[in-house]
Design an enzyme around this catalytic site. Sequence first.
Site, PDB file in Angstrom:
ATOM      1  CG  HIS A 158      -1.787  -1.138   1.442  1.00  0.00           C
ATOM      2  ND1 HIS A 158      -2.975  -1.313   0.762  1.00  0.00           N
ATOM      3  CD2 HIS A 158      -1.657  -2.217   2.258  1.00  0.00           C
ATOM      4  CE1 HIS A 158      -3.537  -2.451   1.167  1.00  0.00           C
ATOM      5  NE2 HIS A 158      -2.763  -3.015   2.060  1.00  0.00           N
ATOM      6  CD  GLU A 193      -4.120   0.754  -2.002  1.00  0.00           C
ATOM      7  OE1 GLU A 193      -4.952   1.371  -2.687  1.00  0.00           O
ATOM      8  OE2 GLU A 193      -4.227   0.597  -0.775  1.00  0.00           O
TER       9      GLU A 193
END
Lengths: 233, 233
Positions: A158, A193
């Site tokens: 992330h 992501e």
Amino acid sequence: MKCIIASTSTIYGSGYLAYLLDEINIFFNKPKEVLFIPYARPGGISHDTYTQKAQDAFEKIGTKVKGIHTYDSPEKAIQEAKFIFTGGGNTFLLVKKLHELGLMLPLKKAVTNGTFYLGTSAGSNICGPTIMTTNDMPIVYPPSFNSLGILNFNINPHYLDPLPNSTHKGETRETRIKEFLQQNKVSVLGLREGSWIAVNGQEIYLRGELSARVFKAASSPYELSTNTSLIGL
Amino acid sequence: MKCIIASTSTIYGSGYLAYLLDEINIFFNKPKEVLFIPYARPGGISHDTYTQKAQDAFEKIGTKVKGIHTYDSPEKAIQEAKFIFTGGGNTFLLVKKLHELGLMLPLKKAVTNGTFYLGTSAGSNICGPTIMTTNDMPIVYPPSFNSLGILNFNINPHYLDPLPNSTHKGETRETRIKEFLQQNKVSVLGLREGSWIAVNGQEIYLRGELSARVFKAASSPYELSTNTSLIGL
């Protein structure tokens, strides 16, 4: 080794694993069954609920999901599996459970011996030598921060770029990773992501549409284009 | 006890400690000297550099700063100090060092016996029973996550509300704290930047302009207005 090590299970605006399912199906050659490790428990959900969530996604490609928590011997389950998937959630919870159950080494052995492996988020974090570049909150104290080490660099899943106009004074992700590099020699791959690492035998490639950010001790961070080899990172 | 436990050292658009200096000067009654604990090393800076940064701020109110790392016996330095300040940075680094040097208990004793205490960010995080609600990256492995416990609730400094239109799929702060509460019974105070806790004898108040967010096991999070007592949290 044959692994997909993904930044996230879910990208904005689509369902659980949706962006990756076709890739999983092709890369792992239409897997019939997957052993699911639900220990990271995102949002504190139960092992059963989490396994059901994985099953709901995998049934779209005809893959049966079995939760490792349903086996009498999780170690044996790992040894006998052809394909293992570790889901995201809290990395500290995941690693504590893997260490306490003595599963870290069996899992490493299985994956390095060719058992297919899929990881997302926390399940990807554990592929590096340590979990020291997780973004998660240390909600439990694991007996060690060491993890699988099937990659020789750490993952920051992330990965988020610094916000140029932020008024927030908490550390940016980049600052945090630089602090890590003050204390450790291991390189870090900031995986955005929608990006993943594909390990296929001796080959390791960055996949997905985005570039990734590389952090190494004593040098400036830089961008690495998608479809580039990660050997030597 | 007499403590200021602040979310952050610095608010957007102003210098180090600038928003707090007048309050520090009044609350601690024009302190002549402060013992500075620089172990959290923000951005990996040295103990000397960090102590100089604190000195540059404190000299505006005529307070001399001495770094704990310059003493032969840091334990004795804590025992003899009238006023101690622990600066922010990486909470794991800070706690590892405090445990390794055997300073956690002496620091707790000093503060509970009335030595003035100022904490910002990581230096505030350690005031709760554990550091399990830090936002920091676990860049080193401390021998324990236990901390001072001079408050009976945990702090989440730099508290950030969920962004309503975010496309990022990493966990929000609220999700992370809820995961903590699945594993722990300790309440958590989400302290926004610019807020602090003022401990004065038996009184504990939320100060600053903003409300804080309270998280307790098995109940919904709620807002607590500034200048409200934190007793019984």
